[in-house]
Write a protein that holds these residues in place. Structure first.
Motif, PDB file in Angstrom:
ATOM      1  N   ASP A 385       0.793  -1.239   0.000  1.00 58.49           N
ATOM      2  CA  ASP A 385       0.000   0.000   0.000  1.00 58.49           C
ATOM      3  C   ASP A 385       0.822   1.284   0.000  1.00 58.49           C
ATOM      4  O   ASP A 385       0.259   2.381  -0.014  1.00 58.49           O
ATOM      5  N   LEU A 386       2.173   1.161   0.041  1.00 61.92           N
ATOM      6  CA  LEU A 386       3.066   2.322   0.009  1.00 61.92           C
ATOM      7  C   LEU A 386       2.759   3.322   1.123  1.00 61.92           C
ATOM      8  O   LEU A 386       2.925   4.532   0.959  1.00 61.92           O
ATOM      9  N   ASP A 387       2.327   2.801   2.273  1.00 61.01           N
ATOM     10  CA  ASP A 387       2.093   3.643   3.443  1.00 61.01           C
ATOM     11  C   ASP A 387       3.446   4.003   4.054  1.00 61.01           C
ATOM     12  O   ASP A 387       4.166   3.140   4.564  1.00 61.01           O
ATOM     13  N   VAL A 388       3.790   5.283   4.029  1.00 60.79           N
ATOM     14  CA  VAL A 388       5.112   5.734   4.478  1.00 60.79           C
ATOM     15  C   VAL A 388       5.345   5.405   5.947  1.00 60.79           C
ATOM     16  O   VAL A 388       6.471   5.090   6.358  1.00 60.79           O
ATOM     17  N   GLU A 389       4.298   5.472   6.763  1.00 58.01           N
ATOM     18  CA  GLU A 389       4.451   5.191   8.189  1.00 58.01           C
ATOM     19  C   GLU A 389       4.904   3.749   8.419  1.00 58.01           C
ATOM     20  O   GLU A 389       5.648   3.481   9.360  1.00 58.01           O
ATOM     21  N   LYS A 390       4.460   2.848   7.581  1.00 59.89           N
ATOM     22  CA  LYS A 390       4.901   1.447   7.706  1.00 59.89           C
ATOM     23  C   LYS A 390       6.396   1.336   7.373  1.00 59.89           C
ATOM     24  O   LYS A 390       7.117   0.563   8.010  1.00 59.89           O
ATOM     25  N   PHE A 391       6.843   2.080   6.395  1.00 58.99           N
ATOM     26  CA  PHE A 391       8.269   2.068   6.073  1.00 58.99           C
ATOM     27  C   PHE A 391       9.097   2.583   7.251  1.00 58.99           C
ATOM     28  O   PHE A 391      10.125   2.001   7.610  1.00 58.99           O
ATOM     29  N   LYS A 392       8.653   3.670   7.862  1.00 67.07           N
ATOM     30  CA  LYS A 392       9.385   4.233   8.996  1.00 67.07           C
ATOM     31  C   LYS A 392       9.412   3.264  10.175  1.00 67.07           C
ATOM     32  O   LYS A 392      10.431   3.133  10.862  1.00 67.07           O
ATOM     33  N   ALA A 393       8.289   2.584  10.403  1.00 69.97           N
ATOM     34  CA  ALA A 393       8.250   1.599  11.485  1.00 69.97           C
ATOM     35  C   ALA A 393       9.167   0.421  11.183  1.00 69.97           C
ATOM     36  O   ALA A 393       9.834  -0.113  12.085  1.00 69.97           O
ATOM     37  N   ALA A 394       9.225  -0.004   9.908  1.00 76.19           N
ATOM     38  CA  ALA A 394      10.139  -1.081   9.523  1.00 76.19           C
ATOM     39  C   ALA A 394      11.582  -0.666   9.746  1.00 76.19           C
ATOM     40  O   ALA A 394      12.413  -1.454  10.220  1.00 76.19           O
ATOM     41  N   GLU A 395      11.894   0.574   9.429  1.00 80.62           N
ATOM     42  CA  GLU A 395      13.245   1.090   9.618  1.00 80.62           C
ATOM     43  C   GLU A 395      13.645   1.049  11.088  1.00 80.62           C
ATOM     44  O   GLU A 395      14.747   0.614  11.441  1.00 80.62           O
ATOM     45  N   LEU A 608       0.010  11.355  -2.715  1.00 81.54           N
ATOM     46  CA  LEU A 608       0.596  10.119  -2.193  1.00 81.54           C
ATOM     47  C   LEU A 608       1.997   9.887  -2.740  1.00 81.54           C
ATOM     48  O   LEU A 608       2.883   9.384  -2.026  1.00 81.54           O
ATOM     49  N   ALA A 609       2.231  10.249  -4.001  1.00 81.04           N
ATOM     50  CA  ALA A 609       3.574  10.113  -4.571  1.00 81.04           C
ATOM     51  C   ALA A 609       4.561  11.014  -3.848  1.00 81.04           C
ATOM     52  O   ALA A 609       5.744  10.673  -3.705  1.00 81.04           O
ATOM     53  N   GLY A 610       4.072  12.167  -3.365  1.00 81.93           N
ATOM     54  CA  GLY A 610       4.945  13.062  -2.595  1.00 81.93           C
ATOM     55  C   GLY A 610       5.472  12.393  -1.339  1.00 81.93           C
ATOM     56  O   GLY A 610       6.620  12.618  -0.941  1.00 81.93           O
ATOM     57  N   LYS A 611       4.653  11.561  -0.702  1.00 84.66           N
ATOM     58  CA  LYS A 611       5.113  10.831   0.482  1.00 84.66           C
ATOM     59  C   LYS A 611       6.200   9.827   0.110  1.00 84.66           C
ATOM     60  O   LYS A 611       7.153   9.623   0.862  1.00 84.66           O
ATOM     61  N   ARG A 612       6.035   9.206  -1.034  1.00 85.39           N
ATOM     62  CA  ARG A 612       7.056   8.275  -1.516  1.00 85.39           C
ATOM     63  C   ARG A 612       8.374   9.002  -1.754  1.00 85.39           C
ATOM     64  O   ARG A 612       9.447   8.506  -1.406  1.00 85.39           O
ATOM     65  N   LEU A 613       8.295  10.200  -2.322  1.00 84.91           N
ATOM     66  CA  LEU A 613       9.504  10.978  -2.613  1.00 84.91           C
ATOM     67  C   LEU A 613      10.152  11.511  -1.342  1.00 84.91           C
ATOM     68  O   LEU A 613      11.333  11.854  -1.346  1.00 84.91           O
ATOM     69  N   GLU A 614       9.401  11.587  -0.254  1.00 84.06           N
ATOM     70  CA  GLU A 614      10.008  11.961   1.022  1.00 84.06           C
ATOM     71  C   GLU A 614      10.996  10.892   1.472  1.00 84.06           C
ATOM     72  O   GLU A 614      12.000  11.195   2.111  1.00 84.06           O
ATOM     73  N   ILE A 615      10.720   9.661   1.152  1.00 88.42           N
ATOM     74  CA  ILE A 615      11.610   8.550   1.503  1.00 88.42           C
ATOM     75  C   ILE A 615      12.758   8.438   0.512  1.00 88.42           C
ATOM     76  O   ILE A 615      13.907   8.243   0.887  1.00 88.42           O
ATOM     77  N   ASN A 616      12.451   8.581  -0.766  1.00 90.75           N
ATOM     78  CA  ASN A 616      13.480   8.442  -1.804  1.00 90.75           C
ATOM     79  C   ASN A 616      13.302   9.553  -2.825  1.00 90.75           C
ATOM     80  O   ASN A 616      12.565   9.412  -3.809  1.00 90.75           O
ATOM     81  N   ALA A 617      13.982  10.666  -2.592  1.00 93.04           N
ATOM     82  CA  ALA A 617      13.852  11.837  -3.469  1.00 93.04           C
ATOM     83  C   ALA A 617      14.469  11.609  -4.839  1.00 93.04           C
ATOM     84  O   ALA A 617      14.223  12.384  -5.765  1.00 93.04           O
ATOM     85  N   SER A 618      15.268  10.563  -4.996  1.00 91.15           N
ATOM     86  CA  SER A 618      15.916  10.288  -6.279  1.00 91.15           C
ATOM     87  C   SER A 618      15.208   9.178  -7.049  1.00 91.15           C
ATOM     88  O   SER A 618      15.793   8.574  -7.955  1.00 91.15           O
ATOM     89  N   ASP A 619      13.972   8.886  -6.690  1.00 90.36           N
ATOM     90  CA  ASP A 619      13.192   7.865  -7.390  1.00 90.36           C
ATOM     91  C   ASP A 619      12.706   8.451  -8.712  1.00 90.36           C
ATOM     92  O   ASP A 619      11.659   9.107  -8.792  1.00 90.36           O
TER      93      ASP A 619
END
Length: 713
Positions: A385-395, A608-619
């Protein structure tokens, strides 16, 4: 403060320039005692009779001058500082070497602190003066207190020194990690899932978990070729002949067994079988308490190695004999969580796994494997689901696992995946190489390294590691999947299809296998066949990806109104997936419903894509997609801005070029759209897609477009 520091340096300079230094004290020491008088005593006198007294005086001086206290305080403080830096610095995004800088500074400061403590002291009035001596010239007894103090201070200093060395050397393997070469002469074995003979079906996790943990122990040994879990577990609950399993997995031996659990007691039967003739090399039955599973799996692994007559060097023996202390309840929750991770990677299974790992962590806050499991579950949820909060929790979970256990290769694989997701490719490569150096037989580490190289446009290295993973585990579906995806993304569609077909043979009930096979046919231009296979995937698991893919096949067949409701179902299952929202916007835009309904879909996709780019700005792929969405909204300047960023980051990327072509077509930039499309097709992008894509509507009727696609046929 500056005056006192200046006074201190002046005293040090005075000490270094004087030929002799006498430290005066409240008592008389005859002769005046200095540090040099112990190490450089006059050898012409009666040294033998004075040696014991000199040693005692030196030890007493250490205590009197505060050396004991300084060593203890400095060592403890430096250790605490290093632990804080090790946890906090990565969270702040500081480079890995910054922690080593703290370590080196602390190590350099240690002898300086001891010398200054020996020479000087601060009085209560803040004056720097020579340290007073509190020992007289009489006989100094060897008291128990002195002996204990001296012993403790030496042990503490050695402990801190070990921690420093461990920190400095544990990553040296990254620089020296060489790509392992598969040795076909090594003894090979597959660990099959242990059959559940209990009356309760929900105890099945225990047998699977026991088999997987034994497999992980054996996989640490370079002297063995161990089939991957996903390969051997494929035969779970299947009536297949031993010889066929051995041939299918490419192994010489099989370890199988059964588990029966009742009233907290467990009976485990294990047997080692020669695959070629079914001959039993070893078997044994164990009756244990359920809390003794860790000890039991270690014992079974050792017995298997003994029965295989494999000679182990000291390092491998230590890997098998390492004892782990884990709360039994936490370990039980961990095994249950691992059981859910083995199921199809849909949201419900991953969420159940995460919950069980959380319960394991609650029982044992220092259980590194549980944190690593939580990281894997959250990464799987993020992929859906590309939920940024889940990525941060995984980190956070991965970094905690690393803090607790710096010797687990699975932790470094998870960290590598995290760094890859965030575009930190150099760090990801280091983590995967470190995992390989710890476990040379880890196919997952090679797959992660290959994926990182590919995303970093290093295609030759990527293919090398994908092929190495397949050589190590020929029937490992994830290795086959990664290779097929690599070939498909490289424009080599016809080469990718056999890999996907093989996965469907290995895993006929896997919706993921059918999903990827359909994608390969889709990219080859057979939209009807792709749609039928995607329907099969949807029947196996009604996931967001399955709904979206079926809708996409309808979109390219020009059936936009039929695609819209399927995209809506995909959005319901993955509300944070920006690509699904964007696809829904495309479907609305080209349907009879028009731009009015497409606009809010594009706007949500951009957000939502903006949240993805917060994690990887070079995507670059995401940047190009945002440019496409802005073009759909007819926001020219914003669209071109994102397209320029994407092309600057990934020049020659066929996906970026193709997405740029669709965006430029929507903006009416037909010449630039044709140029971008030409670059994409030359890089291997399927011309069948371009011919059927409604997003290229403004250029598909141009003579240049017809000439361009004609050259590809």
């Amino acid at each position: 403060a500056s005056r006192k520091i200046g006074e201190l340096f002046a005293r040090v300079q005075d000490f270094l320039t004087k030929p002799e230094l006498t430290i005066y004290s409240q008592h008389t020491v005859n002769p005046p005692y200095t540090l040099a008088s112990y190490f450089f005593a006059d050898r012409r006198g009666a040294r033998a009779s004075n040696t014991t007294m000199q040693i005692k005086q030196f030890i007493a001086e250490l205590r009197g001058r505060g050396i004991y206290q300084t060593t203890a305080y400095y060592s403890a403080g430096a250790w605490v500082l290093l632990q804080i830096a090790d946890v906090v610095f990565p969270a702040l995004g500081l480079p890995e070497w910054s922690v080593s800088v703290v370590l080196v500074l602390a190590a350099v400061g240690f002898p300086i602190a001891l010398v200054l403590t020996w020479l000087f002291d601060f009085t209560p009035q803040g004056v720097i003066e020579a340290t007073p001596i509190t020992v007289d010239g009489g006989k100094i007894p060897w008291s128990r207190t002195h002996i204990v103090e001296f012993t403790l201070i030496i042990l503490l200093a050695l402990l801190v020194g070990y921690l420093y060395i461990d920190r400095l050397t544990y990553r040296e393997a990254v620089e020296n990690a060489a790509s392992p070469v598969t040795d076909q002469s090594r003894t090979s074995i597959a660990v099959m899932p242990f059959v559940n003979l209990s009356d309760l079906a929900d105890m099945e996790y225990l047998g699977d978990g026991l088999a997987e943990e034994i497999l992980n122990l054996l996989a640490k040994l370079n002297e063995l070729n161990v089939a991957a879990r996903t390969s051997s577990f494929y035969f779970k609950d299947r009536e297949v002949d031993i010889r066929e399993i051995g041939t299918h997995l490419g192994v010489d031996h099989l370890l199988e067994g059964s588990v029966r659990s009742e009233d907290g007691k467990v009976r485990v039967t294990a047997q080692l079988i020669k695959a070629s003739d079914g001959f039993h090399l070893w078997s044994e039955t164990y009756d244990r308490d359920q809390n003794d599973m860790l000890e039991l799996q270690d014992e079974i692994a050792s017995k298997v190695v003994e029965a295989l007559q494999v000679l182990l060097p000291s390092g491998s023996r230590e890997a098998l004999s390492t004892k782990r202390t884990v709360n039994p309840a936490a370990y039980d929750f961990y095994l249950r969580g691992r059981a859910f991770l083995r199921l199809p990677q849909d949201a419900s299974n991953l969420e159940a796994a995460r919950e069980l790992f959380d319960r394991a962590i609650k029982q044992d806050q220092r259980f590194a494997d549980a944190f690593a499991g939580r990281c894997n579950a959250l990464l799987g949820l993020y992929a859906i689901d590309l939920d940024v909060e889940k990525f941060k929790a995984a980190e956070a979970a991965c970094h905690r696992a690393l803090t607790l256990d710096r010797r687990a290769s699975t932790v470094y694989i998870a960290l590598g995946n995290l760094y890859r997701e965030s575009g930190q490719y150099d760090k990801a490569i280091d983590e995967f190489k470190l995992a390989i150096s710890m476990d040379s037989g880890s196919a997952d580490a090679h797959l992660g390294l290959g994926a990182t190289y590919f995303e970093n446009s290093m295609h030759e290295q990527a293919e090398q590691h994908f092929r190495q993973a397949i050589e190590m585990q020929p029937n490992y579906w994830q290795a086959l999947m990664s290779m097929g995806t690599f070939l498909g993304d490289s424009g080599r569609i016809s080469e990718a299809i056999p890999y996907y077909e093989r996965i469907c043979e290995l895993m006929p009930d896997s919706e993921t296998a059918y999903n990827n096979l359909a994608a390969a046919f889709f990219l080859s231009g057979d939209f009807e066949k792709a749609s039928r296979i995607w329907q099969r995937s949807l029947e196996l698991a009604p996931s967001s990806i399955a709904y979206s893919n079926v809708a996409t096949s309808l979109f390219f067949l020009g059936r936009f109104e039929e695609a819209v409701p399927l995209y809506h179902k995909a959005v319901e299952l993955a509300p944070d997936d920006f690509e699904v929202w964007g696809n829904l916007g495309d479907a609305y835009r080209h349907s009879s419903m028009g731009n009015e309904l497409a606009a809010p879909m594009y706007q949500n996709a951009i957000k939502l894509a903006g949240k993805r780019l917060e994690i990887n700005a070079s995507d670059a792929d995401t940047l190009a997609m945002v440019g496409h969405y802005y073009a759909g909204l007819d926001q020219r300047e914003s669209s071109l801005e994102y397209l320029d960023k994407a092309n600057a980051l990934a020049s020659g990327n066929m996906y970026v070029d193709y997405t740029s072509a669709t965006a430029l077509s929507a903006l009416g930039e037909t010449d630039r759209a044709i140029a971008s499309l030409e670059r994409a097709l030359e890089s291997g992008y399927p011309w069948h897609i371009a011919e059927a894509d409604a997003n290229l509507g403004r250029v598909r009727e141009l003579p240049q477009f017809e000439a361009l696609t004609a050259r590809q046929q």
